[in-house]
Design a protein around this motif. Structure first.
Motif, PDB file in Angstrom:
ATOM      1  N   ALA A 257      -9.393  30.692  44.275  1.00  0.00           N
ATOM      2  CA  ALA A 257      -8.742  31.962  44.587  1.00  0.00           C
ATOM      3  C   ALA A 257      -7.263  31.941  44.219  1.00  0.00           C
ATOM      4  O   ALA A 257      -6.730  32.910  43.656  1.00  0.00           O
ATOM      5  CB  ALA A 257      -8.912  32.278  46.075  1.00  0.00           C
ATOM      6  N   SER A 258      -6.590  30.835  44.514  1.00  0.00           N
ATOM      7  CA  SER A 258      -5.143  30.779  44.299  1.00  0.00           C
ATOM      8  C   SER A 258      -4.770  30.519  42.844  1.00  0.00           C
ATOM      9  O   SER A 258      -3.797  31.090  42.334  1.00  0.00           O
ATOM     10  CB  SER A 258      -4.521  29.708  45.201  1.00  0.00           C
ATOM     11  N   HIS A 259      -5.535  29.692  42.139  1.00  0.00           N
ATOM     12  CA  HIS A 259      -5.154  29.300  40.777  1.00  0.00           C
ATOM     13  C   HIS A 259      -5.823  30.135  39.695  1.00  0.00           C
ATOM     14  O   HIS A 259      -5.247  30.320  38.616  1.00  0.00           O
ATOM     15  CB  HIS A 259      -5.467  27.821  40.551  1.00  0.00           C
ATOM     16  N   LEU A 260      -7.040  30.626  39.966  1.00  0.00           N
ATOM     17  CA  LEU A 260      -7.731  31.447  38.968  1.00  0.00           C
ATOM     18  C   LEU A 260      -7.671  32.925  39.294  1.00  0.00           C
ATOM     19  O   LEU A 260      -8.198  33.749  38.544  1.00  0.00           O
ATOM     20  CB  LEU A 260      -9.197  31.000  38.851  1.00  0.00           C
ATOM     21  N   LYS A 261      -7.059  33.262  40.440  1.00  0.00           N
ATOM     22  CA  LYS A 261      -6.890  34.660  40.866  1.00  0.00           C
ATOM     23  C   LYS A 261      -8.234  35.381  41.016  1.00  0.00           C
ATOM     24  O   LYS A 261      -8.389  36.545  40.617  1.00  0.00           O
ATOM     25  CB  LYS A 261      -5.984  35.416  39.895  1.00  0.00           C
ATOM     26  N   LEU A 262      -9.205  34.682  41.587  1.00  0.00           N
ATOM     27  CA  LEU A 262     -10.504  35.300  41.854  1.00  0.00           C
ATOM     28  C   LEU A 262     -10.466  36.005  43.197  1.00  0.00           C
ATOM     29  O   LEU A 262      -9.874  35.521  44.158  1.00  0.00           O
ATOM     30  CB  LEU A 262     -11.605  34.241  41.853  1.00  0.00           C
ATOM     31  N   THR A 263     -11.115  37.157  43.290  1.00  0.00           N
ATOM     32  CA  THR A 263     -11.147  37.924  44.528  1.00  0.00           C
ATOM     33  C   THR A 263     -12.253  37.390  45.448  1.00  0.00           C
ATOM     34  O   THR A 263     -13.124  36.613  45.012  1.00  0.00           O
ATOM     35  CB  THR A 263     -11.402  39.403  44.242  1.00  0.00           C
ATOM     36  N   GLN A 264     -12.240  37.836  46.701  1.00  0.00           N
ATOM     37  CA  GLN A 264     -13.275  37.396  47.632  1.00  0.00           C
ATOM     38  C   GLN A 264     -14.674  37.826  47.193  1.00  0.00           C
ATOM     39  O   GLN A 264     -15.611  37.017  47.250  1.00  0.00           O
ATOM     40  CB  GLN A 264     -12.974  37.913  49.042  1.00  0.00           C
ATOM     41  N   PRO A 265     -14.903  39.065  46.740  1.00  0.00           N
ATOM     42  CA  PRO A 265     -16.244  39.403  46.228  1.00  0.00           C
ATOM     43  C   PRO A 265     -16.675  38.529  45.050  1.00  0.00           C
ATOM     44  O   PRO A 265     -17.860  38.194  44.931  1.00  0.00           O
ATOM     45  CB  PRO A 265     -16.094  40.873  45.808  1.00  0.00           C
ATOM     46  N   GLN A 266     -15.727  38.146  44.183  1.00  0.00           N
ATOM     47  CA  GLN A 266     -16.073  37.267  43.067  1.00  0.00           C
ATOM     48  C   GLN A 266     -16.455  35.870  43.561  1.00  0.00           C
ATOM     49  O   GLN A 266     -17.425  35.270  43.088  1.00  0.00           O
ATOM     50  CB  GLN A 266     -14.906  37.186  42.084  1.00  0.00           C
ATOM     51  N   LEU A 267     -15.687  35.336  44.533  1.00  0.00           N
ATOM     52  CA  LEU A 267     -16.023  34.035  45.108  1.00  0.00           C
ATOM     53  C   LEU A 267     -17.395  34.085  45.773  1.00  0.00           C
ATOM     54  O   LEU A 267     -18.195  33.150  45.649  1.00  0.00           O
ATOM     55  CB  LEU A 267     -14.961  33.612  46.117  1.00  0.00           C
ATOM     56  N   THR A 268     -17.665  35.163  46.479  1.00  0.00           N
ATOM     57  CA  THR A 268     -18.959  35.320  47.139  1.00  0.00           C
ATOM     58  C   THR A 268     -20.095  35.363  46.128  1.00  0.00           C
ATOM     59  O   THR A 268     -21.164  34.771  46.333  1.00  0.00           O
ATOM     60  CB  THR A 268     -18.961  36.591  47.997  1.00  0.00           C
ATOM     61  N   THR A 269     -19.881  36.051  45.017  1.00  0.00           N
ATOM     62  CA  THR A 269     -20.905  36.137  43.981  1.00  0.00           C
ATOM     63  C   THR A 269     -21.194  34.772  43.378  1.00  0.00           C
ATOM     64  O   THR A 269     -22.361  34.425  43.124  1.00  0.00           O
ATOM     65  CB  THR A 269     -20.466  37.114  42.879  1.00  0.00           C
TER      66      THR A 269
ATOM     67  N   PRO B 134      -3.632  33.118  34.482  1.00  0.00           N
ATOM     68  CA  PRO B 134      -4.662  33.970  33.898  1.00  0.00           C
ATOM     69  C   PRO B 134      -4.402  35.449  34.117  1.00  0.00           C
ATOM     70  O   PRO B 134      -3.899  35.867  35.164  1.00  0.00           O
ATOM     71  CB  PRO B 134      -5.929  33.519  34.633  1.00  0.00           C
ATOM     72  N   THR B 135      -4.737  36.231  33.096  1.00  0.00           N
ATOM     73  CA  THR B 135      -4.672  37.683  33.215  1.00  0.00           C
ATOM     74  C   THR B 135      -5.937  38.199  33.896  1.00  0.00           C
ATOM     75  O   THR B 135      -6.854  37.435  34.200  1.00  0.00           O
ATOM     76  CB  THR B 135      -4.545  38.317  31.831  1.00  0.00           C
ATOM     77  N   ALA B 136      -6.003  39.498  34.123  1.00  0.00           N
ATOM     78  CA  ALA B 136      -7.179  40.100  34.758  1.00  0.00           C
ATOM     79  C   ALA B 136      -8.429  39.879  33.910  1.00  0.00           C
ATOM     80  O   ALA B 136      -9.507  39.567  34.427  1.00  0.00           O
ATOM     81  CB  ALA B 136      -6.946  41.584  34.989  1.00  0.00           C
ATOM     82  N   SER B 137      -8.299  40.031  32.590  1.00  0.00           N
ATOM     83  CA  SER B 137      -9.448  39.815  31.707  1.00  0.00           C
ATOM     84  C   SER B 137      -9.866  38.353  31.691  1.00  0.00           C
ATOM     85  O   SER B 137     -11.063  38.040  31.611  1.00  0.00           O
ATOM     86  CB  SER B 137      -9.125  40.287  30.285  1.00  0.00           C
TER      87      SER B 137
END
Length: 476
Positions: free
Chosen positions: A34-46, A100-103
């Motif tokens: 989450a902190s280094h790759l900027k993943l959101t909670q729904p993405q982590l859950t997936t 990392p960017t959003a893409s």
């Protein structure tokens, strides 16, 4: 079987079981992702759901592979899937950009999800190879063999989290090196399951003498059962003796039991999958421990507590259930014989599990204020979750008979396949709604509503077990 072959088989079974739980260490990785790759909670859950849910989708197919080709092939397939899954996971993180960017985050999220899906498939192949190899190699002690295999699988997250904490965590910052740890999982599991495939191929294939011996024992059992059947007074038929899947699915009992599994197993797996971000959302007890390093150590502690309570519950509930609520043995006539007097029905253990989980989630929602309080959630979830899995096979066989136990139990395993994403995405989207952009949600608001919903559903599960207990009191 010679002493050397027996020892080699035991080592292979133990290693296959204790190394199979790599996907359950995801809570150690999620704060870093989450902190280094900027993943959101729904993405982590997936990502974690891809690993957790892929197990249930292929369980019946893996059972067929076991029946036809044996546990050695399953061990070999597990080696390939683990190597590809954890190896791809490590490579994706290693080659990720520093900012990392959003893409970039979306692309990484997709590859990490696919990699964890492969690791989840590897988990079910690994677990089945251990469990059914133990049953085949030690047919005269099948209860002890399968029970020990399941207990070692329950200890797997603890074993791997200790390795992660001691060898892959920076001493100064206490931050897990996810790249190196997932690479280690890829290499070590590949070697373990390749060697396991060789050992189980040698040991899990019965010789002709062993086959004749087994057939003779089976004939002795049939003869003995036929001689003693008229003398047995504690015989009862399963209340649903239909053997077609359609007939089973047409009974309301099956759907009520499935709903209990959806709630108890689904809510529990939500906690197991997301304990890392739940820890991060809370402050430590003392101000001196504030920081990511404290969160990492607390998360590792919760993974260990989940693993220990899971294993303790499997062993203790199994022994207790066998003593006070013995499972029936099926005779060739279709009748079931109870070896000892029942003190309580096995459905009572499902009631206790529902009650424990309801209390645990209520306590978490009401009293958890700091990371030091989370241990109650970990221990309560581990106990309630594993107790359901421990008694479910025997309940299924007592109600619907032994002939299609694997099929009926496999269908029930779609319950957590449904329940896990319901509770996990409920948590994920509520947490995401309270999070600042680009950061992990902070505070009890991240999960309090989710646990309140879980309390209500576990109370509903408890009421359903009362209904089933009344219907099944004469056959459990």
């Amino acid at each position: 079987m010679t002493l050397f072959r027996g020892t080699l088989a035991c080592v292979a079974i133990a290693l296959n079981a204790v190394c199979a739980g790599g996907i359950f260490t995801f809570p150690l990785m999620s704060p870093i992702l989450a902190s280094h790759l900027k993943l959101t909670q729904p993405q982590l859950t997936t990502i974690v759901l891809a690993g957790m849910m892929s197990q249930y989708t292929v369980a019946s197919g893996v059972g067929k592979v076991i029946d036809v080709y044996g546990p050695a092939l399953c061990s070999l397939i597990a080696a390939v899937l683990f190597a590809a899954g954890f190896g791809g996971f490590s490579a994706q993180i290693y080659f990720s950009p520093d900012d990392p960017t959003a893409s970039d985050s979306i692309a990484m999220f997709r590859w990490l999800t696919f990699s964890f899906l492969l690791a989840g498939l590897g988990t079910v192949f690994a677990y089945f190879s251990s469990l059914f190899a133990a049953s085949r190699i030690f047919p005269r002690h099948i209860g002890i063999a399968s029970g020990a295999s399941m207990a070692l699988f329950g200890l797997s997250p603890l074993f791997l989290s200790v390795i992660a904490s001691n060898w892959f965590t920076e001493r100064t910052t206490e931050t897990l090196d996810v790249t190196r740890f997932s690479a280690f999982l890829s290499l070590s599991t590949f070697l373990v399951y390749i060697s396991g495939a060789f050992s189980l191929y040698i040991n899990a294939t019965p010789t002709s003498n062993e086959g004749l011996e087994s057939a003779a024992e089976s004939q002795d059992y049939r003869d003995a059962s036929e001689e003693t059947t008229p003398l047995l007074s504690n015989q009862k038929p399963p209340i649903h003796q239909q053997q077609t899947l359609l007939a089973v699915l047409q009974t309301s009992d099956f759907w009520l039991l499935a709903l209990v599994c959806v709630v108890t197993l689904g809510a529990s797996e939500m906690v197991i999958s997301n304990i890392g971000t739940i820890v991060v959302s809370l402050p430590p007890y003392t101000i001196e421990n504030i920081g990511d390093s404290s969160a990492q150590s607390f998360t590792a502690r919760q993974v260990k507590l989940l693993s220990l309570s899971n294993t303790f519950s499997r062993i203790s509930v199994g022994l207790l259930a066998d003593f006070i609520s013995p499972a029936a043995s099926s005779l060739p006539t279709g009748l079931q014989v109870f070896p000892r007097r029942h003190r309580i029905t096995r459905i009572t253990f499902l009631s206790i599990s529902s009650l424990i989980l309801a209390w645990t989630f209520w306590w978490t929602s009401t009293y958890v204020l700091t990371r030091d309080d989370i241990w109650v959630l970990s221990v309560g979830t581990g106990i309630g979750y594993s107790a359901v899995f421990t008694v479910l096979p025997s309940i299924t066989s007592s109600i619907w008979g032994m002939k299609n136990l694997g099929r009926n139990f496999g269908v029930l395993m779609y319950a957590p396949f449904v329940g896990n994403p319901i509770f996990s995405y409920l948590y994920a989207f509520i947490s995401e709604s309270h999070a600042s952009e680009g950061s992990i949600c902070q505070g009890r608001v991240c999960w309090q509503t989710t646990f309140n919903v879980a309390v209500l559903t576990c109370i509903l599960s408890l009421l359903i077990t009362f209904i089933l207990g009344g219907r099944w009191k004469h056959c459990l």
